[in-house]
Design a protein around this motif. Sequence first.
Motif, PDB file in Angstrom:
ATOM      1  N   LYS A  41       0.847  -1.199   0.000  1.00 34.91           N
ATOM      2  CA  LYS A  41       0.000   0.000   0.000  1.00 34.91           C
ATOM      3  C   LYS A  41       0.879   1.245   0.000  1.00 34.91           C
ATOM      4  CE  LYS A  41      -3.882  -1.974   2.470  1.00 34.91           C
ATOM      5  NZ  LYS A  41      -4.810  -1.787   3.566  1.00 34.91           N
ATOM      6  N   ASN A  42       0.362   2.297  -0.592  1.00 39.07           N
ATOM      7  CA  ASN A  42       1.004   3.618  -0.559  1.00 39.07           C
ATOM      8  C   ASN A  42       2.461   3.579  -1.028  1.00 39.07           C
ATOM      9  OD1 ASN A  42      -1.401   4.614   0.651  1.00 39.07           O
ATOM     10  ND2 ASN A  42      -0.658   3.873   2.622  1.00 39.07           N
ATOM     11  N   LEU A  43       2.731   2.859  -2.101  1.00 37.93           N
ATOM     12  CA  LEU A  43       4.090   2.807  -2.643  1.00 37.93           C
ATOM     13  C   LEU A  43       4.463   4.192  -3.157  1.00 37.93           C
ATOM     14  CD1 LEU A  43       6.620   1.227  -3.494  1.00 37.93           C
ATOM     15  CD2 LEU A  43       5.399   0.583  -5.583  1.00 37.93           C
ATOM     16  N   SER A  44       5.591   4.706  -2.677  1.00 37.59           N
ATOM     17  CA  SER A  44       6.051   6.025  -3.118  1.00 37.59           C
ATOM     18  C   SER A  44       7.520   5.955  -3.510  1.00 37.59           C
ATOM     19  CB  SER A  44       5.853   7.064  -2.010  1.00 37.59           C
ATOM     20  OG  SER A  44       6.669   6.767  -0.901  1.00 37.59           O
ATOM     21  N   VAL A  45       7.905   6.871  -4.386  1.00 39.92           N
ATOM     22  CA  VAL A  45       9.267   6.912  -4.910  1.00 39.92           C
ATOM     23  C   VAL A  45       9.824   8.307  -4.708  1.00 39.92           C
ATOM     24  CG1 VAL A  45      10.701   6.648  -6.966  1.00 39.92           C
ATOM     25  CG2 VAL A  45       8.722   5.182  -6.665  1.00 39.92           C
ATOM     26  N   THR A  46      11.053   8.371  -4.197  1.00 41.68           N
ATOM     27  CA  THR A  46      11.775   9.636  -4.060  1.00 41.68           C
ATOM     28  C   THR A  46      13.104   9.487  -4.783  1.00 41.68           C
ATOM     29  OG1 THR A  46      10.795   9.911  -1.876  1.00 41.68           O
ATOM     30  CG2 THR A  46      12.673  11.309  -2.410  1.00 41.68           C
ATOM     31  N   VAL A  47      13.460  10.478  -5.597  1.00 37.71           N
ATOM     32  CA  VAL A  47      14.702  10.429  -6.367  1.00 37.71           C
ATOM     33  C   VAL A  47      15.683  11.433  -5.790  1.00 37.71           C
ATOM     34  CG1 VAL A  47      15.754  10.721  -8.640  1.00 37.71           C
ATOM     35  CG2 VAL A  47      13.457   9.744  -8.447  1.00 37.71           C
ATOM     36  N   VAL A  57      17.297   6.066  -5.809  1.00 38.81           N
ATOM     37  CA  VAL A  57      15.837   5.975  -5.806  1.00 38.81           C
ATOM     38  C   VAL A  57      15.426   5.278  -4.518  1.00 38.81           C
ATOM     39  CG1 VAL A  57      13.821   5.066  -6.991  1.00 38.81           C
ATOM     40  CG2 VAL A  57      15.750   5.906  -8.320  1.00 38.81           C
ATOM     41  N   LEU A  58      14.618   5.963  -3.727  1.00 34.98           N
ATOM     42  CA  LEU A  58      14.129   5.412  -2.464  1.00 34.98           C
ATOM     43  C   LEU A  58      12.667   5.008  -2.630  1.00 34.98           C
ATOM     44  CD1 LEU A  58      15.619   8.066  -0.028  1.00 34.98           C
ATOM     45  CD2 LEU A  58      16.519   5.796  -0.516  1.00 34.98           C
ATOM     46  N   LEU A  59      12.382   3.747  -2.334  1.00 34.73           N
ATOM     47  CA  LEU A  59      11.017   3.235  -2.371  1.00 34.73           C
ATOM     48  C   LEU A  59      10.542   3.047  -0.934  1.00 34.73           C
ATOM     49  CD1 LEU A  59      11.553   0.367  -4.970  1.00 34.73           C
ATOM     50  CD2 LEU A  59      10.583   2.605  -5.421  1.00 34.73           C
ATOM     51  N   ASN A  60       9.339   3.480  -0.652  1.00 34.46           N
ATOM     52  CA  ASN A  60       8.728   3.274   0.659  1.00 34.46           C
ATOM     53  C   ASN A  60       7.287   2.839   0.441  1.00 34.46           C
ATOM     54  OD1 ASN A  60      10.740   4.192   2.726  1.00 34.46           O
ATOM     55  ND2 ASN A  60      10.668   6.006   1.426  1.00 34.46           N
ATOM     56  N   TRP A  61       6.796   1.961   1.312  1.00 36.49           N
ATOM     57  CA  TRP A  61       5.417   1.500   1.217  1.00 36.49           C
ATOM     58  C   TRP A  61       4.930   1.090   2.594  1.00 36.49           C
ATOM     59  CZ3 TRP A  61       9.663  -0.998  -0.737  1.00 36.49           C
ATOM     60  CH2 TRP A  61       9.983  -2.236  -0.210  1.00 36.49           C
ATOM     61  N   SER A  62       3.652   0.821   2.671  1.00 40.70           N
ATOM     62  CA  SER A  62       3.059   0.353   3.917  1.00 40.70           C
ATOM     63  C   SER A  62       2.274  -0.921   3.634  1.00 40.70           C
ATOM     64  CB  SER A  62       2.157   1.435   4.525  1.00 40.70           C
ATOM     65  OG  SER A  62       1.100   1.737   3.647  1.00 40.70           O
ATOM     66  N   LYS A  94      13.335  -7.036   4.263  1.00 35.20           N
ATOM     67  CA  LYS A  94      12.512  -7.408   5.423  1.00 35.20           C
ATOM     68  C   LYS A  94      11.732  -6.221   5.980  1.00 35.20           C
ATOM     69  CE  LYS A  94      14.245 -11.616   5.661  1.00 35.20           C
ATOM     70  NZ  LYS A  94      13.467 -12.811   5.455  1.00 35.20           N
ATOM     71  N   ILE A  95      12.059  -5.008   5.534  1.00 31.47           N
ATOM     72  CA  ILE A  95      11.359  -3.803   5.984  1.00 31.47           C
ATOM     73  C   ILE A  95      10.711  -3.141   4.764  1.00 31.47           C
ATOM     74  CG2 ILE A  95      12.867  -3.427   7.973  1.00 31.47           C
ATOM     75  CD1 ILE A  95      14.300  -1.275   6.304  1.00 31.47           C
ATOM     76  N   PRO A  96       9.648  -2.362   4.944  1.00 32.94           N
ATOM     77  CA  PRO A  96       8.948  -1.765   3.796  1.00 32.94           C
ATOM     78  C   PRO A  96       9.659  -0.540   3.211  1.00 32.94           C
ATOM     79  CG  PRO A  96       7.816  -1.205   5.818  1.00 32.94           C
ATOM     80  CD  PRO A  96       8.928  -2.129   6.203  1.00 32.94           C
ATOM     81  N   SER A  97      10.891  -0.763   2.789  1.00 35.79           N
ATOM     82  CA  SER A  97      11.688   0.317   2.223  1.00 35.79           C
ATOM     83  C   SER A  97      12.814  -0.298   1.400  1.00 35.79           C
ATOM     84  CB  SER A  97      12.268   1.165   3.361  1.00 35.79           C
ATOM     85  OG  SER A  97      13.048   2.200   2.844  1.00 35.79           O
ATOM     86  N   GLU A 132       5.308   1.081  -9.481  1.00 35.49           N
ATOM     87  CA  GLU A 132       5.491   2.539  -9.563  1.00 35.49           C
ATOM     88  C   GLU A 132       6.468   2.851 -10.683  1.00 35.49           C
ATOM     89  OE1 GLU A 132       4.368   6.195  -8.522  1.00 35.49           O
ATOM     90  OE2 GLU A 132       3.730   4.495  -7.336  1.00 35.49           O
ATOM     91  N   ARG A 133       6.218   3.948 -11.397  1.00 39.32           N
ATOM     92  CA  ARG A 133       7.126   4.386 -12.461  1.00 39.32           C
ATOM     93  C   ARG A 133       7.717   5.729 -12.080  1.00 39.32           C
ATOM     94  NH1 ARG A 133       5.193   6.583 -18.184  1.00 39.32           N
ATOM     95  NH2 ARG A 133       5.330   8.517 -17.049  1.00 39.32           N
ATOM     96  N   VAL A 134       8.994   5.888 -12.366  1.00 39.94           N
ATOM     97  CA  VAL A 134       9.668   7.152 -12.147  1.00 39.94           C
ATOM     98  C   VAL A 134      10.431   7.498 -13.432  1.00 39.94           C
ATOM     99  CG1 VAL A 134      11.728   6.081 -11.145  1.00 39.94           C
ATOM    100  CG2 VAL A 134      11.188   8.421 -10.565  1.00 39.94           C
ATOM    101  N   THR A 135      10.512   8.780 -13.728  1.00 41.66           N
ATOM    102  CA  THR A 135      11.278   9.243 -14.883  1.00 41.66           C
ATOM    103  C   THR A 135      12.545   9.907 -14.390  1.00 41.66           C
ATOM    104  OG1 THR A 135       9.208   9.671 -16.062  1.00 41.66           O
ATOM    105  CG2 THR A 135      11.196  10.626 -16.992  1.00 41.66           C
TER     106      THR A 135
END
Length: 139
Positions: A41-47, A57-62, A94-97, A132-135
């Motif tokens: 859930k709530n997958l987000s991407v930070t560049v 690229v950092l991926l985080n989710w819940s 093992k962690i959502p990141s 998730e897609r990132v450019t």
Amino acid sequence: MLKNALSSWSLILVITILIFGCDKPRDLITPTHIGRVPDVKNLSVTVGKTPTGKYLVLLNWSYDDNGNLREWEVYRSLRDTTGGNYSFLQPPVKIPSYADSTIPSFAEDSIFVYYKVIPVGNDRFLGKPGIERVTLYKK
């Protein structure tokens, strides 16, 4: 006369089979694997950039913990506009990141990078993936 009698009996037999030969429709069973493993859930991407100038690229989710989660597998696809040609990024997390700094250099002005996060249950069932897609742009 015999031909007409056979045709009539054949017709009666076919109608009888159609009416009485089938069971009542049965309800579909609910698959046991749906919802067995928590969804991403709530997958987000930070560049960002690493100190050496590489992309980071950092991926985080819940997720909602239901007690059946072993790990997440993270996959990446480069330059694939359909997002279907994924490569596994090791090791499973093992962690959502997840942090990815292994993106190869590219000659184009920009590229699409797709990420897929798949939850894996203790029973090895796979859950619904988060995509998730990132450019990424060259500067």
